[in-house]
Motif scaffolding. Structure first.
Motif, PDB file in Angstrom:
ATOM      1  N   CYS A  10     -43.554  -4.120   4.846  1.00  0.00           N
ATOM      2  CA  CYS A  10     -45.284  -4.943   4.477  1.00  0.00           C
ATOM      3  C   CYS A  10     -44.475  -5.402   2.898  1.00  0.00           C
ATOM      4  N   GLY A  11     -42.714  -5.416   2.632  1.00  0.00           N
ATOM      5  CA  GLY A  11     -42.703  -5.790   1.557  1.00  0.00           C
ATOM      6  C   GLY A  11     -42.715  -7.210   1.493  1.00  0.00           C
ATOM      7  N   TYR A  12     -42.418  -7.406   0.139  1.00  0.00           N
ATOM      8  CA  TYR A  12     -42.139  -9.553   0.038  1.00  0.00           C
ATOM      9  C   TYR A  12     -41.665  -9.963   0.790  1.00  0.00           C
ATOM     10  N   ILE A  13     -39.967  -9.474   0.229  1.00  0.00           N
ATOM     11  CA  ILE A  13     -38.393 -10.288   1.631  1.00  0.00           C
ATOM     12  C   ILE A  13     -38.474  -9.928   2.519  1.00  0.00           C
ATOM     13  N   ILE A  31     -40.700   0.357   9.047  1.00  0.00           N
ATOM     14  CA  ILE A  31     -41.025   2.142   8.476  1.00  0.00           C
ATOM     15  C   ILE A  31     -41.180   0.954   6.508  1.00  0.00           C
ATOM     16  N   ASN A  33     -43.269   3.031   3.303  1.00  0.00           N
ATOM     17  CA  ASN A  33     -43.962   4.179   3.166  1.00  0.00           C
ATOM     18  C   ASN A  33     -45.522   3.332   2.429  1.00  0.00           C
ATOM     19  N   ASN A  36     -45.141   0.343  -2.625  1.00  0.00           N
ATOM     20  CA  ASN A  36     -45.038  -0.421  -3.108  1.00  0.00           C
ATOM     21  C   ASN A  36     -46.119  -1.738  -2.392  1.00  0.00           C
ATOM     22  N   CYS A  61     -36.807   8.975   3.101  1.00  0.00           N
ATOM     23  CA  CYS A  61     -36.227   9.979   2.376  1.00  0.00           C
ATOM     24  C   CYS A  61     -36.708  11.248   3.384  1.00  0.00           C
ATOM     25  N   ALA A  83     -36.082  -1.543   2.245  1.00  0.00           N
ATOM     26  CA  ALA A  83     -36.741  -0.651   1.509  1.00  0.00           C
ATOM     27  C   ALA A  83     -36.693   0.152  -0.376  1.00  0.00           C
ATOM     28  N   ASN A 101     -34.884   7.875  -4.604  1.00  0.00           N
ATOM     29  CA  ASN A 101     -35.465   7.180  -3.763  1.00  0.00           C
ATOM     30  C   ASN A 101     -34.381   5.660  -2.631  1.00  0.00           C
ATOM     31  N   SER A 105     -32.645   7.213   0.830  1.00  0.00           N
ATOM     32  CA  SER A 105     -33.028   6.117   1.524  1.00  0.00           C
ATOM     33  C   SER A 105     -31.763   5.474   2.230  1.00  0.00           C
ATOM     34  N   SER A 126     -27.929  -6.650  -4.447  1.00  0.00           N
ATOM     35  CA  SER A 126     -28.106  -7.765  -5.586  1.00  0.00           C
ATOM     36  C   SER A 126     -27.485  -8.274  -6.105  1.00  0.00           C
ATOM     37  N   PHE A 180     -29.725 -13.667  -4.826  1.00  0.00           N
ATOM     38  CA  PHE A 180     -29.497 -14.043  -6.770  1.00  0.00           C
ATOM     39  C   PHE A 180     -31.656 -13.644  -6.693  1.00  0.00           C
ATOM     40  N   PRO A 182     -34.654 -14.575  -5.746  1.00  0.00           N
ATOM     41  CA  PRO A 182     -35.565 -15.223  -4.802  1.00  0.00           C
ATOM     42  C   PRO A 182     -36.777 -15.296  -5.183  1.00  0.00           C
TER      43      PRO A 182
END
Ligand code: NAD
Ligand code: WQD
Length: 340
Positions: A10-13, A31, A33, A36, A61, A83, A101, A105, A126, A180, A182
């Motif tokens: 559900c996150g950005y990337i 998956i 949680n 964010n 976790c 995540a 975290n 995870s 990263s 790099f 995103p």
């Protein structure tokens, strides 16, 4: 259909990668949680792809709850592990939360890959692992410099955890991708980056300023030893980054990997200054951006950009979009969500 587990879907990337995976014929479960994010991107994904993606709202976790997802979903061919907590600044003040975290995870994801026979794992690393790099462009073997930031250390540690684990676990092979910078959004403007807290990354700061969410923005430093005095970064379009994950998955599934764990830089391979990024935004949107030149931001590296030859040579991946496409898509997304 081959099933892929995306953590942080559900996150950005993660959400952009889910679209690319579905478009390439994979079935995806997530998956997340929602620490964010929220599940809104799943609606965007459905509109873009016509496919519904199931998200399990589970904290990775929590090993038992994570195991339960694998028990319900036998036959997963790959895990793409996005995540994590990702704020450099926050990590300085909450190091234990970040180590707990991000590393726990990852350890649970690897333990489940082993227990449930999932052969392929891709990890979000990263470019921050390099610190203030000693040579440009950075290759995957450029030595790390000293880090002040626990977030980046969780990524260095994550890569090492994967290396040590896969070395003695012949059933699991892995890739760490060093992203790099995103930026940008899906061309439909149905999904994009939705910072929960105040945006601090350059591209969302630019679009939030242009839409009037902030009165003006500051260019952090104009006296660096670069072509126009502002910092240089390698901005990679999020859909190109998404495609790199699908390429990795295919590469691993075809058994083309050259070791139990490998590392790839994922950038455009070219540096763009802050002022050039601003001018690209102004050019493609016709907007005049209200910015001021301010002092340097603590902790910024002067310049970093990728050598991406290894990814092109082994994965057959190369980016198709540049800074203008990043700005065009980011602005379309910002215009769609508004300035409220
Ligand atoms: P994001 O915050 O948008 O997405 C991460 C998702 O993971 C969130 O939806 C969050 O709710 C979820 N999450 C976090 N901890 C979790 C946990 N314990 N259990 C379950 N879900 C959890 O971040 P993003 O920008 O999409 O970044 C994805 C990955 O890429 C992260 O690992 C990040 O460190 C890495 N990365 C990001 C950037 C960047 O600039 N965005 C750059 C380099 C690397
Ligand atoms: C880019 C450039 C700023 C905001 C961070 C993390 C890194 C990775 C990517 C996760 C810099 C300048 C910014 C503003 C500005 N994330 N800037 N005014 O710092 O390169 O990287 O995100 O892994 O780990 O550190 O990205 O977008 O914050 O900054 O002038 O209001 O834009 O000084 O030169 P950064 P950024």
């Amino acid at each position: 259909m081959q099933k892929v587990l995306v953590t942080g879907g559900c996150g950005y990337i993660g959400s952009h990668t889910v679209v690319d995976l579905i478009n390439n014929g994979f079935e995806v479960i997530s998956i997340d949680n929602l620490s964010n994010s929220d599940e809104k991107p799943l609606e965007g994904i459905q509109k873009i792809t016509g496919k519904q993606v199931l998200n399990y709202q589970v904290d990775l976790c929590d090993l038992e709850k994570t195991r339960a997802v694998f028990e319900k979903n036998p036959g997963i061919v790959g895990i793409i592990h996005f995540a994590a907590l990702k704020s450099v600044e926050e990590s300085v003040f909450q190091p234990l939360r970040y180590f707990h975290n991000n590393n726990e995870s990852l350890i649970n994801v690897l333990a489940c890959a082993q227990e449930f026979g999932v052969p392929n794992v891709i990890f979000s690393s990263s470019c921050s692992v390099y610190g203030n790099a000693s040579e440009l462009p950075v290759t995957e073997t450029t030595p790390f410099r000293r880090l002040e930031c626990p977030y980046a250390r969780t990524k260095q540690m994550g890569e090492k955890i994967i290396e040590d684990f896969t070395k003695v676990t012949p059933t699991v092979r892995a890739i760490s991708l060093r992203y790099f910078n995103p930026a940008g959004a899906h061309e439909s403007a149905l999904i994009g980056e939705s910072p929960r807290t105040k945006a601090s990354n350059l591209v969302p700061v630019i679009t939030e300023t242009a839409i009037g969410k902030r009165a003006s923005m500051t260019v952090f430093g104009s006296d660096y030893d670069t072509r126009d005095g502002s910092c240089v970064r390698d901005y990679i379009h999020v859909m190109d980054l998404a495609a790199a994950h699908t390429a990795c998955l295919r590469y691993l599934m075809a058994g083309k990997n050259t070791g139990s764990s490998e590392i790839f830089n994922v950038g455009i391979g070219d540096g763009v200054t802050v002022l050039e990024a601003i001018h690209a935004f102004e050019k493609v949107t016709g907007q005049r951006l209200n910015y001021v030149i301010g002092p340097r931001r603590a902790g910024d590296v002067v310049a970093i950009y990728a050598n991406r030859d290894k990814a092109e040579r082994l994965l057959g991946w190369k980016p198709e979009r540049g800074i203008e496409e990043i700005m065009r898509s980011a602005w379309a997304w910002q215009s769609a969500v508004g300035g409220g």
